[in-house]
Design a protein around this motif. Structure first.
Motif, PDB file in Angstrom:
ATOM      1  N   LEU A 179      -4.925  -9.485 -14.403  1.00  0.00           N
ATOM      2  CA  LEU A 179      -4.757  -8.092 -14.017  1.00  0.00           C
ATOM      3  C   LEU A 179      -5.549  -7.220 -14.982  1.00  0.00           C
ATOM      4  N   LYS A 222       0.829  -1.209   0.000  1.00  0.00           N
ATOM      5  CA  LYS A 222       0.000   0.000   0.000  1.00  0.00           C
ATOM      6  C   LYS A 222       0.860   1.253   0.000  1.00  0.00           C
ATOM      7  N   TRP A 227       2.515  -3.179 -11.552  1.00  0.00           N
ATOM      8  CA  TRP A 227       1.608  -4.029 -10.777  1.00  0.00           C
ATOM      9  C   TRP A 227       2.409  -4.857  -9.783  1.00  0.00           C
ATOM     10  N   SER A 249      -0.063  -9.751  -5.250  1.00  0.00           N
ATOM     11  CA  SER A 249      -1.417  -9.323  -4.872  1.00  0.00           C
ATOM     12  C   SER A 249      -2.269  -8.933  -6.072  1.00  0.00           C
ATOM     13  N   ARG A 250      -1.605  -8.732  -7.233  1.00  0.00           N
ATOM     14  CA  ARG A 250      -2.289  -8.299  -8.473  1.00  0.00           C
ATOM     15  C   ARG A 250      -2.961  -6.939  -8.294  1.00  0.00           C
ATOM     16  N   ARG A 251      -2.310  -6.068  -7.543  1.00  0.00           N
ATOM     17  CA  ARG A 251      -2.811  -4.718  -7.331  1.00  0.00           C
ATOM     18  C   ARG A 251      -1.932  -3.717  -8.078  1.00  0.00           C
TER      19      ARG A 251
END
Length: 757
Positions: A631, A68, A674, A678-680
């Motif tokens: 993604l 994050k 990316w 977490s594929r975020r």
């Protein structure tokens, strides 16, 4: 007794160590929670308070290195919003002006005029009482004001608050400054215009008669362009001679310049004239007597040309858009507008930003500053590259450039951008599929960047491949052919070449073929076909393979379809088909043949990322047998734009050396990082020049991402936390103050995040 004491002491030490470890873990979790909260606050403030958002992002990253906080830090690096300045003293019936570079905002009310520095957030001069006067215009530099009262017109110096010279003109006219600030043009109520020299207080040009619908003064004040009426040809006047000059373009173009809702503007160099109409923008080169650029975009409300004339920024009420005039087919930069009216668009090239007035209400006006980043990159090659890739070590880039039917290959140093070699021209006529015989080039670069392999691939109107030519090996450093490889011609073996790729070690060249025929392996150093051993033949029959050859994945091309070699050298992946290596045996896979546009193996070979023409990236296992996730790729960036979603095909993929980060490049210039696990997404898309991203590669240490565009030069972007933090601190002009730290992060003692940055 001594043993009991020793045991008790040992138990106390163990208990203390456990308590210390638990306390440390608790403190770490507390910091992580605080860091996540601060990162979330930063993300919510990027539009309203960009500077504080950047400072919070840097602070969150230093508190805890989580996904994050890394995303927030990269978001601060790539955010377009640079600054917001709420302009003081705006009145509901007043006017607000912005200087030519957007650095000064002038607020004119009923009784007072005040200039404000939009960059320093402070007054730029004393208050100017208007008494019985009315403010009507501000000079391009933001330092002078035209005010009218009764039958007089007066100039005021906003920095000193004093009048400049004697009154002039008539208050019955509406006045505005020319682009150089030396002239003032007055438009009468009954038609006609008058041009004044402000220094000499004399009329330099006067035209009586019918009303003029649009006008523009050249930067040197020598020319005046007029639209004498709707749908009537534009007129060009010599101010000093007071005579009409012949139009330097055809009559139809002169009429088009004054179409419905036309607005005229000279380019800053004075050699071009821009016309904004209901249908878009057109720029004419008056010296070469031709149209320089045409931007087809309906509903543009305002447009401004950059000082070098190479770019145009405009707004349609939904977005702020930036076009490159030499390639105006699509914007290279665009920012959505949310519940705001954007006016007074300004370039500040020195600061690398665009500023504009953002109006949320009659008295709620702010100067917003947008960083255009790499969008105004000066290096732009008019001859597009159609494919390319980096060497395995990321130090060399090779690509194919097309000029109609002529293809050339270039190899460049990544660090310097300097040309290493350019091959002779190759004739290869390319047409849309199924519209006639067409030619493509298969191209691949060796992992060390020393050799380039290419061949021509021909397809007929039905998509059936034709006979193959030889595969050519190029010596990169000499820029010449080193040898040719000719495929066997027996009926059993003969099958046209479908693609090329080097093995990760660079010793062998893989030649993929059509019709499912086994992939052929050539020994590059000896220019001979590699012989299969008994073990290789056994592997071909059993489906097993021998290796490994190296630890790096390599790229190749196959008639515009991507190829990827697994880092262990045991598998060549292509849309619809795998080749088991070194046997070359082929087998179908689940990669869609028509939709797959980019491929990349993770460094450990356990995952394959497959980009698609709809912008999404599907993750496969290393054997390309099953998927385990996806993604959004470039899809979210396309969806964020106003209007219908225009899919942005994935054009390039690259894993970082540790496999934790996946870089995704798109056809419209999107470059998104990316988190692979977490594929975020990690922040918002990174700034690019706006052209298609052709190739991506991380440096061996993973701290730098290299990118190459269809028209733009190689760019290298720092993506490691240390250097990104330094860049963010520079953008924000330092970190959080002690008072802001107490306000946003009261749980943690103050630290100077940007110290020494």
């Amino acid at each position: 007794m001594t043993g009991v004491v020793a045991l008790l002491v040992s138990l106390a030490l163990v208990a203390g160590a456990v308590a210390w470890q638990q306390s440390r873990t608790s403190e770490q979790r507390h910091r992580e929670a605080v860091a996540r909260r601060v990162a979330a606050v930063a993300d919510s403030m990027r539009a309203s308070d960009p500077v504080t958002a950047m400072r919070l992002s840097a602070a969150a990253s230093t508190l805890s290195g989580t996904i994050k906080t890394r995303a927030a830090l990269l978001g601060a690096l790539s955010q377009r919003e640079q600054d917001v300045y709420e302009v003081p003293g705006v009145e509901s019936m007043g006017l607000t002006y912005l200087s030519g570079d957007g650095r000064i905002a002038v607020v004119a009310g009923d009784r007072v005029v005040r200039a404000w520095s939009a960059t320093e957030h402070r007054p730029a001069g004393p208050p100017l009482p208007l008494d019985d006067e009315t403010a009507v215009a501000v000079s391009p530099d933001g330092h002078r004001l035209i005010a009218t009262s009764g039958d007089r017109v007066r100039l005021w110096n906003l920095r000193t608050g004093k009048p400049v010279g004697a009154p002039f003109g008539s208050a019955e006219s509406f006045y505005s400054f020319g682009p150089g600030g030396r002239t003032v043009l007055g438009e009468g109520d009954t038609g006609g215009i008058t041009l004044w020299d402000t220094a000499r207080r004399r009329v330099t040009f006067e035209r009586r008669g019918s009303a003029v619908t649009s006008w523009a003064v050249s930067p040197d004040d020598r020319l005046l362009a007029l639209c004498p009426g709707r749908q009537r040809p534009v007129q060009l006047w010599d101010v000093a001679a007071h005579r009409k000059r012949p139009g330097p373009w055809p009559h139809a173009h002169r009429r088009a310049a004054c179409e419905e809702e036309a607005s005229l503007q000279f380019t800053p160099d004075g050699r071009g004239l821009m016309s904004r109409t209901a249908h878009g923008l057109r720029v004419w080169d008056m010296g070469k007597q031709r149209e320089r650029a045409r931007i087809r975009h309906k509903g543009l409300r305002e447009a401004t040309v950059s000082p070098d004339g190479m770019f145009v920024v405009a707004t349609d009420g939904k977005e702020i858009l930036l076009w490159r005039t030499e390639d105006p087919k699509k914007p290279v930069f665009r920012v959505p507008l949310t519940n705001e009216l954007a006016t007074e668009l300004r370039f500040d090239v020195r600061a690398g930003v665009i500023r504009y007035l953002s109006e949320l209400g009659r008295t709620d006006i702010a100067v917003r500053t947008l960083s255009y980043g790499a969008a105004l990159s000066g290096s732009w090659n008019k001859t597009p590259a159609v494919q390319g890739g980096f060497s395995g070590n990321g130090r060399v880039l090779a690509f194919e450039r097309r000029d109609k039917d002529i293809a050339r290959f270039e190899v460049r140093h990544v660090a310097s951008g300097k040309l290493i070699s350019r091959t002779p021209a190759v004739r290869c006529k390319e047409r849309p599929l199924f519209s006639g015989d067409t030619c493509h080039i298969a191209l691949t670069l060796s992992p060390d960047g020393s050799a380039l392999a290419s061949t021509r691939i021909t397809l007929d109107a039905t998509g059936k491949p034709g006979a193959s030519g030889p595969v050519t090996l190029w010596d990169v450093h000499k820029g010449s052919r080193s040898r040719s490889l000719t495929m066997p011609s027996s009926s059993r073996e003969d099958a046209p070449v479908a693609g090329l790729a080097f093995t990760p070690g660079g010793r062998f060249l893989l030649i993929r073929r059509w019709d499912g025929k086994p992939t052929v392996t050539w020994d590059v150093s000896h220019a001979v076909r590699a012989k299969q051993t008994a073990a290789d033949r056994l592997a071909a029959n059993s489906g097993k393979s021998r290796g490994p050859w190296s630890t790096r994945a390599t790229w190749g091309s196959s008639a515009r379809s991507p190829l990827a070699v697994r880092p262990d050298g045991r598998l060549l992946a292509a849309p619809g088909q795998n080749s088991v290596l070194p046997s070359g045996r082929t087998a179908p896979n689940g990669l869609p043949a028509e939709e797959t546009t980019a491929l990349a193996f993770s460094p450990d070979g356990k995952h394959l990322a497959a980009g698609a023409d709809n912008g999404r990236v599907v993750l496969w296992d290393g054997a390309v047998k099953q998927t385990f996730g996806a993604l959004a790729g470039t899809y979210d960036a396309a969806r964020a734009r106003p209007g219908p979603v225009d899919a942005e095909a994935v054009t390039a993929l690259a894993y970082s050396p540790d496999g934790r980060t996946l870089a995704v490049g798109g056809e419209h210039g999107t470059l998104q990082l990316w988190d692979a696990a977490s594929r975020r997404p990690l922040g918002t898309p990174l700034p690019t020049p706006g052209d298609a991203v052709l190739a991506l590669a991380f440096s061996p240490d993973g701290r730098t991402l290299h990118t190459a565009g269809r028209h733009s030069a190689v760019r290298s972007v720092a993506v490691d936390t240390e250097r990104v933090t330094t860049s963010v601190c520079a953008r924000a002009h330092g970190g959080l103050s002690r008072s802001d730290w107490r306000k946003y992060i009261p749980e943690v003692p103050y630290r100077d995040v940007c110290a020494g940055g």
